[in-house]
Motif scaffolding. Structure first.
Motif, PDB file in Angstrom:
ATOM      1  N   GLU A 112       3.039   2.945  -4.133  1.00  0.00           N
ATOM      2  CA  GLU A 112       2.574   4.235  -3.632  1.00  0.00           C
ATOM      3  C   GLU A 112       3.536   4.809  -2.598  1.00  0.00           C
ATOM      4  O   GLU A 112       3.801   5.972  -2.404  1.00  0.00           O
ATOM      5  N   THR A 113       3.688   3.983  -1.553  1.00  0.00           N
ATOM      6  CA  THR A 113       4.728   4.225  -0.350  1.00  0.00           C
ATOM      7  C   THR A 113       6.110   4.695  -1.032  1.00  0.00           C
ATOM      8  O   THR A 113       6.688   5.690  -0.600  1.00  0.00           O
ATOM      9  N   MET A 114       6.850   3.782  -1.762  1.00  0.00           N
ATOM     10  CA  MET A 114       7.791   4.004  -2.461  1.00  0.00           C
ATOM     11  C   MET A 114       7.994   5.451  -3.288  1.00  0.00           C
ATOM     12  O   MET A 114       8.992   6.008  -3.467  1.00  0.00           O
ATOM     13  N   LEU A 121       7.848   8.303  -0.968  1.00  0.00           N
ATOM     14  CA  LEU A 121       9.216   8.372  -0.274  1.00  0.00           C
ATOM     15  C   LEU A 121      10.350   8.821  -1.197  1.00  0.00           C
ATOM     16  O   LEU A 121      10.892   9.917  -0.706  1.00  0.00           O
ATOM     17  N   GLY A 122      10.262   8.668  -2.398  1.00  0.00           N
ATOM     18  CA  GLY A 122      11.014   9.118  -3.223  1.00  0.00           C
ATOM     19  C   GLY A 122      10.903  10.705  -3.622  1.00  0.00           C
ATOM     20  O   GLY A 122      11.775  11.600  -3.549  1.00  0.00           O
ATOM     21  N   LYS A 123       9.557  11.148  -3.687  1.00  0.00           N
ATOM     22  CA  LYS A 123       9.140  12.497  -3.640  1.00  0.00           C
ATOM     23  C   LYS A 123       9.634  13.245  -2.557  1.00  0.00           C
ATOM     24  O   LYS A 123      10.043  14.436  -2.524  1.00  0.00           O
ATOM     25  N   SER A 124       9.621  12.728  -1.391  1.00  0.00           N
ATOM     26  CA  SER A 124       9.746  13.166  -0.031  1.00  0.00           C
ATOM     27  C   SER A 124      11.264  13.599   0.093  1.00  0.00           C
ATOM     28  O   SER A 124      11.595  14.596   0.564  1.00  0.00           O
ATOM     29  N   ILE A 125      12.382  12.646  -0.272  1.00  0.00           N
ATOM     30  CA  ILE A 125      13.604  12.963  -0.371  1.00  0.00           C
ATOM     31  C   ILE A 125      13.969  14.180  -1.162  1.00  0.00           C
ATOM     32  O   ILE A 125      14.813  14.793  -0.629  1.00  0.00           O
ATOM     33  N   GLU A 168       6.850  -6.707 -13.624  1.00  0.00           N
ATOM     34  CA  GLU A 168       6.498  -5.589 -12.681  1.00  0.00           C
ATOM     35  C   GLU A 168       7.000  -5.793 -11.149  1.00  0.00           C
ATOM     36  O   GLU A 168       7.146  -4.876 -10.505  1.00  0.00           O
ATOM     37  N   ILE A 169       7.145  -7.234 -10.795  1.00  0.00           N
ATOM     38  CA  ILE A 169       7.570  -7.467  -9.764  1.00  0.00           C
ATOM     39  C   ILE A 169       9.048  -7.115  -9.711  1.00  0.00           C
ATOM     40  O   ILE A 169       9.495  -6.464  -8.825  1.00  0.00           O
ATOM     41  N   GLU A 170       9.850  -7.561 -10.572  1.00  0.00           N
ATOM     42  CA  GLU A 170      11.293  -7.078 -10.654  1.00  0.00           C
ATOM     43  C   GLU A 170      11.434  -5.451 -10.546  1.00  0.00           C
ATOM     44  O   GLU A 170      12.264  -5.133  -9.866  1.00  0.00           O
ATOM     45  N   ALA A 171      10.562  -4.910 -11.301  1.00  0.00           N
ATOM     46  CA  ALA A 171      10.603  -3.516 -11.222  1.00  0.00           C
ATOM     47  C   ALA A 171      10.244  -2.667  -9.605  1.00  0.00           C
ATOM     48  O   ALA A 171      10.831  -1.977  -9.361  1.00  0.00           O
ATOM     49  N   MET A 172       9.542  -3.524  -9.096  1.00  0.00           N
ATOM     50  CA  MET A 172       8.996  -3.060  -7.672  1.00  0.00           C
ATOM     51  C   MET A 172      10.349  -3.355  -6.756  1.00  0.00           C
ATOM     52  O   MET A 172      10.736  -2.569  -5.787  1.00  0.00           O
ATOM     53  N   VAL A 173      10.920  -4.404  -6.878  1.00  0.00           N
ATOM     54  CA  VAL A 173      12.271  -4.788  -6.172  1.00  0.00           C
ATOM     55  C   VAL A 173      13.119  -3.764  -6.400  1.00  0.00           C
ATOM     56  O   VAL A 173      13.733  -3.112  -5.593  1.00  0.00           O
ATOM     57  N   ALA A 174      13.560  -3.624  -7.665  1.00  0.00           N
ATOM     58  CA  ALA A 174      14.489  -2.586  -8.092  1.00  0.00           C
ATOM     59  C   ALA A 174      14.169  -1.217  -7.592  1.00  0.00           C
ATOM     60  O   ALA A 174      14.913  -0.210  -7.110  1.00  0.00           O
ATOM     61  N   ASN A 175      12.892  -0.746  -7.671  1.00  0.00           N
ATOM     62  CA  ASN A 175      12.407   0.585  -7.164  1.00  0.00           C
ATOM     63  C   ASN A 175      12.667   0.737  -5.530  1.00  0.00           C
ATOM     64  O   ASN A 175      13.049   1.651  -5.157  1.00  0.00           O
TER      65      ASN A 175
END
Length: 773
Positions: free
Chosen positions: A487-489, A492-496, A535-542
């Motif tokens: 959710e933080t990420m 942050l993406g939307k905020s940028i 899902e973990i790899e997607a979190m890292v990549a995101n």
């Protein structure tokens, strides 16, 4: 005199030396003097020894060991003439009036005109200190009462006398605020000033009431601790930390100096069990133990004293049903029909009433008393904020029912809250019965104030984006301990994207105790336990993609950390255009402690810093070796100054000493970057590949043979070596940022599957400590 360029401290005891160290932390030259020792040939031995001890002390008085070079040591017989160079002279000698006054006469003979002289006393009234001294000296004299340890305790109580020049107080207060990072509270010339007068009342009441009620120290600390927003040390563990032997001096002074009508005399009496402890050398952590101790003769067993018998017994886990049943309601705890509920009220009722009685006596206003207890005793809430939690009307009625005299400010409040919000502005009840706005000093901007008068631009469960004016947005973490999660990420993406459209710049900042403790390990462990590797790899990549979007955004980004900024919290600093850090920022890439490596660009950014800034010999290996050492040992900078030495902060990044000034300074830095802003150029690396990896792994193997590294340290360090060496490359080729980020992601995914890494993560979540497997 309008500014302070050099300071002198006379008295190299714990407090005096600590004050000198903190002045040096601010980058100001300081003279530290003490008496000539009776034995030995080194006449400066006392001051020299104090500096040497501080360089080894933990927690460290110095923010950087280099700060010690700003201290000139000497003695009061040979070097008093050095005071002529100083703008502020701090006296921190023994609490004896005759010694202090004799010293003042000598200081006055050599100091330069207009220099400020102050005493760090906590027990002797200013009026007594100045008795018999000249009006000229009195005009430049005040009390500046630091709290121990001076580097870390943010409160400074300042007391002026009838003859003290307003300019002298203003210069010292401004210097203490901006350069030393202190919250300056003006006090009246009363015994104990504000914090110690109320704090000692509270401590003494808590000890006596526990003895009278037959409570054990564990339960007492559990009651008079976290439920009140007071540190978990409560009372008895706090006394152990401070030193039991200090209390009789402060209590004795208050007993002697306070008028007989003062409520302190109502709760104070001799405590034989404490007197015996002090006589037997059980003075707390610095002695053989205190209310708690480690019994080294009994296999380091944890013990606590029985307040009835005065004998030690095995320490017990606190069991306080009243706290559990009351939940977050202080009123329910105070009203709880149990010995524990009665104890909570017996201590805090009179303490809060005493705070009310100090209005107009120790301080002119409510906020000064609250600030003194928040910063002097680390209370989360000041006493008037605590009264507001239960309600002034409720508190008044209960106080009257208990037979305690009703302070005037409570009568004046007439059931109204001491603080309120009116039209988005926080107001405080004055001694005249009217509310007035709480006005921040110039140069102070608080997100808490902005929140009172606005709504977030964007928000979810883990973060929020705020408009802080002048075209600057502020991104705030809001999760527990500001841990970073999907959710933080996402926000942050939307905020940028939102900042790109509607703002000039972005500041990343929050007012929590910690900037961010890093990625949410609980989520990672849960995903690993159900084998959700995709899902973990997607979190890292995101995370990598979001941080890169931040780094290359078309607007300046300034990160403003305070407290811990660890792991992913450190990585977001590394991706900002600039950092404006609070001096007490503790930051580093600590992932190896949980069997992982920095996966959101931390390895890449640190390597780019050390290669680009040219502090090391030429060639790729020096930078690789430095970054490998820093990350593989989970090195944490224990100050912003140390973060500069590790290049987490770069040249041009800023340090703010006063926590309250951090957001304003970060906003100013962001606005200064707006005109002509261009995103940074992506780094390109020339790395040795396999030869560097072999060299790094050989170093780790050597540490393993010496017992300094565990088997899994070798596995994790090997993965880190693979990243920093560049993978399948050599010095004839270049590696771009994408290539190193791919290596980070691959190494992270390999390690997160390893059972020993999962054991480290689980152990950290369960105990808060790293597992050495």
């Amino acid at each position: 005199m309008t500014t302070i360029n050099k300071v002198a401290v006379i008295g190299a005891g714990v407090m005096g030396a600590g004050i000198a160290a903190h002045v040096a932390n601010a980058g100001i030259p300081v003279v530290l003097l003490d008496i000539v020792p009776k034995e030995g040939g080194n006449r400066n031995a006392i001051a020299e020894g104090a500096v040497a001890r501080m360089l080894k002390a933990d927690p460290a008085p110095f923010m950087s060991k280099g700060a010690a070079k700003l201290i000139t040591v000497g003695n009061t017989e040979d070097h008093l003439d050095l005071l002529a160079e100083c703008d502020w002279i701090v006296e921190a000698v023994i609490e004896r009036l005759d010694i202090k006054q004799a010293l003042y006469a000598r200081i006055d003979a050599v100091r330069k005109p207009g220099s400020v002289v102050s005493s760090n006393t906590s027990t002797i009234p200013l009026e007594n200190l100045l008795a018999g001294l000249s009006d000229g000296f009195a005009a430049d004299f005040c009390i500046t009462h630091f709290f121990n340890p001076p580097r870390y305790m943010r409160l400074l109580e300042v007391v002026g006398g009838a003859k003290t020049k307003a300019q002298a107080l203003a210069v010292v207060s401004d210097f203490a605020d901006r350069r030393l990072g202190k919250s300056v509270v003006r006090c009246k010339d009363r015994p104990g000033f504000i914090a110690n007068r109320l704090g000692v009342f509270w401590l003494q009441a808590a000890v006596i009431e526990a003895i009278d009620a037959g409570l054990n120290v564990e339960d007492a600390d559990a009651i008079i601790g976290r439920p009140m927003g007071i540190p978990k040390t409560g009372v008895f563990a706090l006394l152990d930390l401070v030193g039991l032997d200090l209390m009789p001096h402060v209590i004795g002074s208050m007993t002697q100096e306070l008028p007989v009508s003062d409520a302190f005399h109502r709760i104070n009496r001799p405590v034989p069990v404490v007197e015996k402890m002090i006589a037997d050398g059980f003075t707390g952590r610095k002695g053989k133990g205190g209310f708690y101790r480690i019994n080294r003769e009994k296999n380091r067993a944890k013990e606590a004293i029985d307040l009835t018998t005065g004998e030690y017994r095995d320490q017990r886990r606190a069991d306080v049903a009243a706290v559990k049943e009351a939940g977050r309601s202080l009123a329910k705890l105070f009203d709880h029909d149990s010995a524990h509920g009665a104890y909570a009220w017996a201590v805090m009722g009179p303490t809060l009433a005493y705070a009310c009685a100090l209005v107009g006596d120790a301080a002119d206003d409510i906020e000064s008393i609250d600030e003194a207890m928040r910063l002097g005793y680390n209370w989360k809430f000041g006493p008037f904020e605590l009264i507001d939690q239960v309600g002034a009307a409720w508190f008044t009625a209960k106080l009257q029912a208990s037979g305690w005299p009703l302070p005037q400010i409570l009568t004046l409040a007439a059931g109204r809250p001491f603080y309120r919000v009116e039209n988005g502005i926080r107001q405080v009840l004055g001694a005249n019965g009217a509310y007035g706005d709480l006005v921040r000093p110039d140069g102070v901007l608080m997100l808490a104030d902005i929140k009172l008068k606005s709504s977030p631009v964007l928000k979810n469960g883990s973060a929020a984006l705020w408009d802080i004016g002048d075209g600057v947005a502020c991104f705030e973490f809001t999760s527990k301990m500001n841990a970073l999660d999907p959710e933080t990420m996402d926000l942050l993406g939307k905020s940028i994207r939102r900042v790109k459209r509607d703002f000039k710049a972005l500041v990343i900042y929050n007012e929590g105790s910690n900037f961010s403790v890093g990625a949410n390990l609980g989520l990672a462990l849960f995903a690993a336990n159900i084998a959700a590797w995709t899902e973990i790899e997607a979190m890292v990549a995101n995370g990598q993609a979001t941080y890169r979007a931040l780094k290359y955004a078309p607007f300046p980004v300034v990160a403003a950390p305070s407290g811990m900024a660890l792991g992913g919290g450190c990585e977001i600093l590394l991706h900002a255009d600039a950092i404006q850090a609070h001096a007490e920022t503790y930051t580093g890439l600590v992932e190896v402690g949980v069997g992982l490596i920095p996966g959101w660009g931390g390895c890449t950014e640190m390597l780019a810093r050390w290669q680009a800034l040219g502090r090391l010999p030429k060639g790729p290996m020096p930078a690789i070796g430095k970054v490998f050492e820093t990350i593989s040992t989970a090195t944490i900078a224990k100050s912003a100054a140390e973060a500069q030495e590790l290049l987490i902060l770069r040249p041009g990044d800023g340090i703010t000493m006063n926590r309250y000034r951090l957001l304003a300074d970060a906003k100013a830095k962001a606005l200064a970057l707006v005109d002509g802003y261009q995103p940074p150029q992506p780094p390109v690396f020339t790395l040795p590949g396999a030869t560097a990896k072999v060299a790094l792994n050989m170093a780790v193997a050597g540490f393993q043979r010496m017992g300094k590294a565990t088997p899994h340290d070798g596995v994790v360090s090997g993965a880190l070596a693979g990243i920093l060496s560049g993978g399948e490359t050599d010095v004839t080729e270049t590696v771009d940022e994408d290539g190193l980020l791919d290596l980070e992601r691959q190494a992270f995914m390999t390690l997160v599957r390893h059972p020993d890494s999962l054991a480290r993560i689980e152990h950290m979540l369960m105990t808060g400590k790293p597992l050495r497997n």
